[in-house]
Design an enzyme around this catalytic site. Structure first.
Site, mmCIF file in Angstrom:
data_model
loop_
_atom_site.group_PDB
_atom_site.id
_atom_site.type_symbol
_atom_site.label_atom_id
_atom_site.label_comp_id
_atom_site.label_asym_id
_atom_site.label_seq_id
_atom_site.Cartn_x
_atom_site.Cartn_y
_atom_site.Cartn_z
ATOM 1 N N SER A 64 0.836 -1.214 0.000
ATOM 2 C CA SER A 64 0.000 0.000 0.000
ATOM 3 C C SER A 64 0.864 1.255 0.000
ATOM 4 C CB SER A 64 -0.902 0.009 1.236
ATOM 5 O OG SER A 64 -1.771 -1.092 1.226
HETATM 6 N N1 SAH Z 1 -0.703 -4.156 4.075
HETATM 7 C C1 SAH Z 1 -0.232 -4.818 2.901
HETATM 8 C C2 SAH Z 1 -1.328 -4.779 1.842
HETATM 9 C C3 SAH Z 1 -1.146 -5.787 0.788
HETATM 10 S S1 SAH Z 1 -2.431 -5.835 -0.411
HETATM 11 C C4 SAH Z 1 1.013 -4.141 2.376
HETATM 12 O O1 SAH Z 1 1.105 -2.920 2.473
HETATM 13 O O2 SAH Z 1 1.884 -4.811 1.853
HETATM 14 C C5 SAH Z 1 -3.677 -6.785 0.368
HETATM 15 C C6 SAH Z 1 -3.324 -8.178 0.783
HETATM 16 O O3 SAH Z 1 -4.519 -8.806 1.235
HETATM 17 C C7 SAH Z 1 -2.785 -9.049 -0.337
HETATM 18 O O4 SAH Z 1 -1.566 -9.593 0.072
HETATM 19 C C8 SAH Z 1 -3.855 -10.118 -0.511
HETATM 20 O O5 SAH Z 1 -3.335 -11.373 -0.901
HETATM 21 C C9 SAH Z 1 -4.482 -10.169 0.865
HETATM 22 N N2 SAH Z 1 -5.842 -10.695 0.908
HETATM 23 C C10 SAH Z 1 -6.820 -10.554 -0.030
HETATM 24 N N3 SAH Z 1 -7.943 -11.188 0.369
HETATM 25 C C11 SAH Z 1 -7.670 -11.738 1.590
HETATM 26 C C12 SAH Z 1 -8.423 -12.519 2.519
HETATM 27 N N4 SAH Z 1 -9.678 -12.884 2.278
HETATM 28 N N5 SAH Z 1 -7.814 -12.900 3.672
HETATM 29 C C13 SAH Z 1 -6.527 -12.555 3.941
HETATM 30 N N6 SAH Z 1 -5.765 -11.823 3.093
HETATM 31 C C14 SAH Z 1 -6.316 -11.419 1.936
#
Ligand code: SAH
Length: 213
Positions: A64
């Site tokens: 993000s």
């Molecule tokens: N805070 C992280 C955001 C990554 S993007 C960062 O800054 O790196 C969002 C993440 O949520 C992705 O890695 C995706 O695989 C995960 N995600 C999507 N759906 C999900 C779910 N149902 N349960 C757990 N994780 C999930």
């Protein structure tokens, strides 16, 4: 795993940019000043790691924007020792911020590749959540509930009931709700049955997906 004074300087500048955008919580800004974000992304993006930008990570996901991470962290008002559930571990950068705020962190990721990568990487640079979980965030983590705070870092089509049920009274759930763009939504549990809801502006996240791969 190089972290230099140049990186440190860029981090200080990033913290100033975030301050200019309304992040005033010093603990959050200090976390931004401390965490080596360039190590969380592919080295080909290293030169841009301290711009307020999102980048691709593994499994078609993104780290993000620093502003988004800082905004969510500021709204959550995490206090030392609080039990925090994070949904969407991704690169682990938000996890590291929560750990800098001295929370006890449980973090769930549904993509195995990212779960594996990040659960190996974070401890290597000194960040140790209480638990990394490979699973589906829609279900939360009933066996460790209730939580002081729950943060969702993927765009959710709706507010999962299971997450509301896993909040302490007085606890907060922060979740971006919507499909193409999301409204950052804060829910505060007022009693067993009552929740106060606040809408905190538009954001853009990758979607929260229901099934495991
Ligand atoms: N805070 C992280 C955001 C990554 S993007 C960062 O800054 O790196 C969002 C993440 O949520 C992705 O890695 C995706 O695989 C995960 N995600 C999507 N759906 C999900 C779910 N149902 N349960 C757990 N994780 C999930």
């Amino acid at each position: 795993m190089r972290d230099t004074t140049k990186h440190q300087g860029l981090r200080n500048q990033l913290a100033n940019v975030l301050l200019g955008k309304g992040i005033t919580d010093q603990k959050v800004l200090n976390a931004v000043r401390k965490i080596p974000r360039h190590l969380f992304i592919d080295s080909s993006f290293e030169d841009h790691a301290y711009q307020d930008k999102a980048f691709p990570i593994a499994a078609n996901q993104t780290i993000s924007h620093p502003y988004t991470v800082a905004f969510q962290s500021q709204v959550l008002e995490v206090k030392e020792g609080e039990k925090v559930l994070e949904i969407g571990t991704g690169s682990g950068y938000q996890t590291a911020v929560l750990l800098e705020l001295k929370a006890e962190v449980y973090t769930i990721e549904r993509q195995h590749e990212l779960f594996k990568k990040t659960s190996l990487f974070l401890p290597k640079i000194g960040y140790r959540p209480k638990k990394f979980i490979f699973g589906d965030g829609y279900k939360g983590l009933p066996e460790k509930a209730p939580f002081d705070k729950i943060i969702v870092t993927a765009g959710a089509p709706f507010i999962p009931k299971a997450l509301l049920g896993q909040l302490k009274v007085g606890g907060k759930l922060l979740i971006p709700v919507g499909d193409e763009t999301q409204i950052m939504t804060l829910l505060i549990r007022k009693s067993a049955k009552e929740f106060e809801q606040h809408e905190l502006g538009d954001f853009k996240f990758v979607p929260m997906l229901e099934k495991r791969n």
